[in-house]
Design a protein around this motif. Structure first.
Motif, PDB file in Angstrom:
ATOM      1  N   ARG A 270      12.039  -4.587 -26.720  1.00 59.82           N
ATOM      2  CA  ARG A 270      12.311  -6.139 -26.886  1.00 59.82           C
ATOM      3  C   ARG A 270      13.701  -6.490 -27.348  1.00 59.82           C
ATOM      4  O   ARG A 270      14.217  -7.611 -26.526  1.00 59.82           O
ATOM      5  CB  ARG A 270      11.356  -6.415 -26.633  1.00 59.82           C
ATOM      6  CG  ARG A 270      11.184  -8.128 -26.635  1.00 59.82           C
ATOM      7  CD  ARG A 270      11.117  -8.926 -25.030  1.00 59.82           C
ATOM      8  NE  ARG A 270      11.486  -9.556 -24.821  1.00 59.82           N
ATOM      9  CZ  ARG A 270      11.584  -9.974 -23.564  1.00 59.82           C
ATOM     10  NH1 ARG A 270      10.783  -9.052 -22.628  1.00 59.82           N
ATOM     11  NH2 ARG A 270      12.510 -11.201 -23.102  1.00 59.82           N
ATOM     12  N   VAL A 271      13.579  -5.828 -28.382  1.00 55.94           N
ATOM     13  CA  VAL A 271      15.247  -6.633 -29.101  1.00 55.94           C
ATOM     14  C   VAL A 271      16.250  -6.395 -29.555  1.00 55.94           C
ATOM     15  O   VAL A 271      15.545  -3.978 -28.992  1.00 55.94           O
ATOM     16  CB  VAL A 271      14.545  -7.245 -30.381  1.00 55.94           C
ATOM     17  CG1 VAL A 271      15.812  -7.478 -31.408  1.00 55.94           C
ATOM     18  CG2 VAL A 271      13.538  -8.716 -30.404  1.00 55.94           C
ATOM     19  N   ILE A 272      17.110  -6.093 -29.671  1.00 57.47           N
ATOM     20  CA  ILE A 272      18.718  -5.219 -29.805  1.00 57.47           C
ATOM     21  C   ILE A 272      19.496  -6.019 -30.775  1.00 57.47           C
ATOM     22  O   ILE A 272      19.540  -6.881 -31.037  1.00 57.47           O
ATOM     23  CB  ILE A 272      19.954  -5.167 -28.280  1.00 57.47           C
ATOM     24  CG1 ILE A 272      18.352  -4.189 -27.192  1.00 57.47           C
ATOM     25  CG2 ILE A 272      21.301  -4.402 -29.226  1.00 57.47           C
ATOM     26  CD1 ILE A 272      19.311  -4.718 -26.142  1.00 57.47           C
ATOM     27  N   MET A 273      19.277  -5.245 -31.593  1.00 58.78           N
ATOM     28  CA  MET A 273      20.088  -5.163 -33.108  1.00 58.78           C
ATOM     29  C   MET A 273      21.508  -4.779 -32.720  1.00 58.78           C
ATOM     30  O   MET A 273      21.772  -3.134 -32.259  1.00 58.78           O
ATOM     31  CB  MET A 273      19.479  -4.620 -34.451  1.00 58.78           C
ATOM     32  CG  MET A 273      19.977  -5.194 -35.604  1.00 58.78           C
ATOM     33  SD  MET A 273      19.826  -4.455 -37.660  1.00 58.78           S
ATOM     34  CE  MET A 273      18.051  -5.865 -36.754  1.00 58.78           C
ATOM     35  N   PHE A 274      22.875  -5.199 -33.338  1.00 56.12           N
ATOM     36  CA  PHE A 274      23.958  -4.419 -33.222  1.00 56.12           C
ATOM     37  C   PHE A 274      25.372  -4.744 -34.098  1.00 56.12           C
ATOM     38  O   PHE A 274      24.831  -6.360 -34.805  1.00 56.12           O
ATOM     39  CB  PHE A 274      24.478  -4.606 -32.176  1.00 56.12           C
ATOM     40  CG  PHE A 274      25.115  -6.703 -31.746  1.00 56.12           C
ATOM     41  CD1 PHE A 274      25.638  -6.672 -31.933  1.00 56.12           C
ATOM     42  CD2 PHE A 274      23.857  -7.254 -31.386  1.00 56.12           C
ATOM     43  CE1 PHE A 274      26.243  -7.965 -31.968  1.00 56.12           C
ATOM     44  CE2 PHE A 274      23.877  -8.572 -31.025  1.00 56.12           C
ATOM     45  CZ  PHE A 274      24.617  -9.118 -31.313  1.00 56.12           C
ATOM     46  N   THR A 275      26.199  -4.744 -34.148  1.00 58.58           N
ATOM     47  CA  THR A 275      27.053  -5.097 -35.056  1.00 58.58           C
ATOM     48  C   THR A 275      28.955  -5.525 -34.133  1.00 58.58           C
ATOM     49  O   THR A 275      28.274  -5.891 -33.309  1.00 58.58           O
ATOM     50  CB  THR A 275      28.068  -4.011 -35.817  1.00 58.58           C
ATOM     51  OG1 THR A 275      27.249  -2.598 -36.110  1.00 58.58           O
ATOM     52  CG2 THR A 275      28.967  -4.294 -37.035  1.00 58.58           C
ATOM     53  N   ARG A 276      28.723  -6.900 -34.876  1.00 58.69           N
ATOM     54  CA  ARG A 276      29.645  -7.993 -34.349  1.00 58.69           C
ATOM     55  C   ARG A 276      30.224  -8.487 -35.582  1.00 58.69           C
ATOM     56  O   ARG A 276      29.994  -8.276 -36.444  1.00 58.69           O
ATOM     57  CB  ARG A 276      28.196  -9.610 -34.298  1.00 58.69           C
ATOM     58  CG  ARG A 276      29.897 -11.026 -34.224  1.00 58.69           C
ATOM     59  CD  ARG A 276      29.060 -12.047 -33.583  1.00 58.69           C
ATOM     60  NE  ARG A 276      29.089 -11.335 -32.277  1.00 58.69           N
ATOM     61  CZ  ARG A 276      28.635 -12.985 -31.695  1.00 58.69           C
ATOM     62  NH1 ARG A 276      28.218 -14.065 -31.460  1.00 58.69           N
ATOM     63  NH2 ARG A 276      28.015 -12.354 -30.459  1.00 58.69           N
TER      64      ARG A 276
ATOM     65  N   PRO B  46      32.272  -7.765 -40.774  1.00 54.67           N
ATOM     66  CA  PRO B  46      30.827  -6.650 -39.929  1.00 54.67           C
ATOM     67  C   PRO B  46      29.610  -7.416 -40.861  1.00 54.67           C
ATOM     68  O   PRO B  46      29.320  -7.340 -41.645  1.00 54.67           O
ATOM     69  CB  PRO B  46      31.249  -5.454 -39.770  1.00 54.67           C
ATOM     70  CG  PRO B  46      31.836  -5.161 -41.088  1.00 54.67           C
ATOM     71  CD  PRO B  46      32.911  -6.019 -41.617  1.00 54.67           C
ATOM     72  N   ALA B  47      28.356  -7.586 -39.518  1.00 56.84           N
ATOM     73  CA  ALA B  47      27.604  -8.585 -39.640  1.00 56.84           C
ATOM     74  C   ALA B  47      26.717  -7.561 -38.803  1.00 56.84           C
ATOM     75  O   ALA B  47      26.663  -7.652 -37.647  1.00 56.84           O
ATOM     76  CB  ALA B  47      27.756  -9.794 -39.999  1.00 56.84           C
ATOM     77  N   LEU B  48      25.273  -7.505 -39.045  1.00 58.09           N
ATOM     78  CA  LEU B  48      24.110  -7.240 -38.256  1.00 58.09           C
ATOM     79  C   LEU B  48      23.668  -8.914 -37.389  1.00 58.09           C
ATOM     80  O   LEU B  48      23.472  -9.446 -37.989  1.00 58.09           O
ATOM     81  CB  LEU B  48      23.684  -6.755 -38.765  1.00 58.09           C
ATOM     82  CG  LEU B  48      23.751  -5.289 -39.358  1.00 58.09           C
ATOM     83  CD1 LEU B  48      22.757  -4.757 -40.171  1.00 58.09           C
ATOM     84  CD2 LEU B  48      25.023  -4.395 -38.983  1.00 58.09           C
TER      85      LEU B  48
END
Length: 435
Positions: free
Chosen positions: A391-397, A404-406
């Motif tokens: 349902r949810v996606i985590m990624f690097t921005r 960089p942060a999650l």
């Protein structure tokens, strides 16, 4: 690593709903959703030892549910009724008066190092208990896990979907100046708590992936000076190099759904191809043989197919092929370059990174390439990883000139939020629900 719970029991707290009652249920769609108001008073301490955990447990549950964007907490200061006993009769008019639609009542007791937590969920609108109450018993040091399990049970009963709060994320913790950045493998709870470093930072590490059982991780390490694949036992912290091919650089590993094999990339002789390694026997099979680059492989949940990125069409695009090799079909046809595809745990979608017109996006598409949707846009978004429930996606921005942060986002594109970490982080890999 803290020991797992000793028991997960259905308690005898259920009330039978009448046939005419309409159950409280939050329907999740891709449209605009008004968050459901809920209340979670401080859990009731049932002995002196439980007092130190009562408020903290309720706050973790409230934070978990609120973080989804599907729920909105009615703050404790607005509560009219007071919960002083786990078995108390619920005054539904008092909770309707503060616009709560769901009410979570919990209790906690502590005896030595054992903590017992139980809860009940009430539909304030219909004036009835929802389903069965649950009771969890475990170590006092695992109190946050018990709060996560309560959150998962509430989330599942209201949404009809599996939860994801009692899970962990392996990631790369970064420190030091940008010109001399130290990168350590680390693990945390999905909400950014209980961070523990796994490597000492003397060697560069990137792109971790967690095993289906959550007990191991694979990642790319530069401890020999060039990229190699390392396999780590997350309980002991012991790691070893695997998938060695003479004269090749190996990278981008990922587990098969049964955890018995790895698929990875190897660069040698001017080509980059995909290989499969059986962890039990060491047997290795070459899956692609092309002058084009093939990398970032990911299994489908049933283990029958692989998705990967390749530039065989001239630019980086997403392909799907049988897990044992064979004909690869291109599935990405939009404008821009596609990379880092990863199959959803549900099997219906593939998440990816896309770059186009100077912007980076996290997107999803059906496994046949249809219904592409971009969920984010920024200077640099990359490396999606799925929550256990898909349902949810985590990624690097990473902002221009920033660290960089999650971040995490719902697959509808709603509820973009930053994972609360105090230092730079990248390359998240979401593990399964803990046992």
């Amino acid at each position: 690593m803290t020991r797992f719970f000793t028991a997960l029991m259905a308690a005898c707290f259920a009330l039978v709903a009448t046939a005419s009652a309409q159950p409280l249920r939050l329907q999740i769609t891709e449209g605009v959703i008004e968050p459901m108001p809920f209340a979670v008073p401080a859990f009731v301490p049932e002995d002196g030892g439980g007092s130190q955990y009562a408020e903290a447990l309720s706050r973790v549950v409230a934070a978990n549910l609120s973080s989804t964007g599907l729920f909105r907490e009615v703050p404790p200061a607005a509560h009219i009724a007071r919960i002083t006993s786990f078995g108390t009769n619920i005054s539904y008019p008092d909770w309707r008066a503060v616009n709560a639609q769901a009410l979570i009542v919990g209790a906690v007791a502590a005896s030595g190092n054992t903590l017992t937590v139980k809860f009940r969920l009430f539909d304030v609108v219909s004036g009835q208990q929802m389903g069965q109450g649950l009771q969890f018993a475990g170590s006092t040091q695992d109190w946050r896990r018990m709060a996560h399990k309560v959150s998962d049970a509430v989330y599942s009963q209201i949404t009809g979907e599996g939860g994801y709060f009692d899970s962990r994320v392996v990631f790369v913790a970064e420190s030091g100046p940008r010109t001399n950045r130290v990168k350590r493998l680390a693990i945390m709870d999905q909400d950014g708590e209980n961070i523990r470093t796994l490597t000492d930072g003397r060697s560069l590490v990137i792109a971790p992936r967690v095993s289906p059982a959550g007990d191991r991780a694979v990642y790319t390490t530069y401890q020999t000076g060039s990229p190699r694949i390392a396999l780590m036992d997350l309980r002991s912290g012991q790691a070893q190099l695997v998938g060695e091919i003479p004269g090749a650089m190996t990278f981008s590993p990922r587990f098969s759904p049964d955890g018995r094999a790895l698929v990875f990339s190897a660069a040698m002789g001017g080509t980059t191809d995909l290989f499969r390694l059986e962890l039990g026997t060491g047997q290795m099979v070459r899956l692609t043989n092309s002058p084009a680059i093939a990398t970032a492989p990911s299994f489908s949940p049933d283990g029958r197919s692989l998705t990967f990125e390749s530039d065989r069409s001239g630019t980086s695009q997403i392909y799907v092929m049988p897990a044992n090799g064979g004909n690869a079909q291109r599935i990405s046809f939009g404008q821009g370059r596609y990379s880092t595809p990863v199959w959803s745990p549900r099997g219906d979608m593939i998440a990816f990174t896309k770059s186009h017109a100077g912007r980076f996006h996290i997107g999803v598409m059906r496994s046949d390439g249809s219904e592409e949707r971009l969920l984010t846009a920024s200077f640099l978004d990359e490396g999606p990883t799925w929550a256990p429930n898909g349902r949810v996606i985590m990624f690097t921005r990473e902002a221009q000139g920033g660290d960089p942060a999650l971040y995490a986002v719902d697959i509808s594109g709603r509820n973009l939020r930053r994972v609360p970490l105090s230092s730079p982080a990248s390359d998240p890999a979401w593990g399964p629900l803990l046992p």
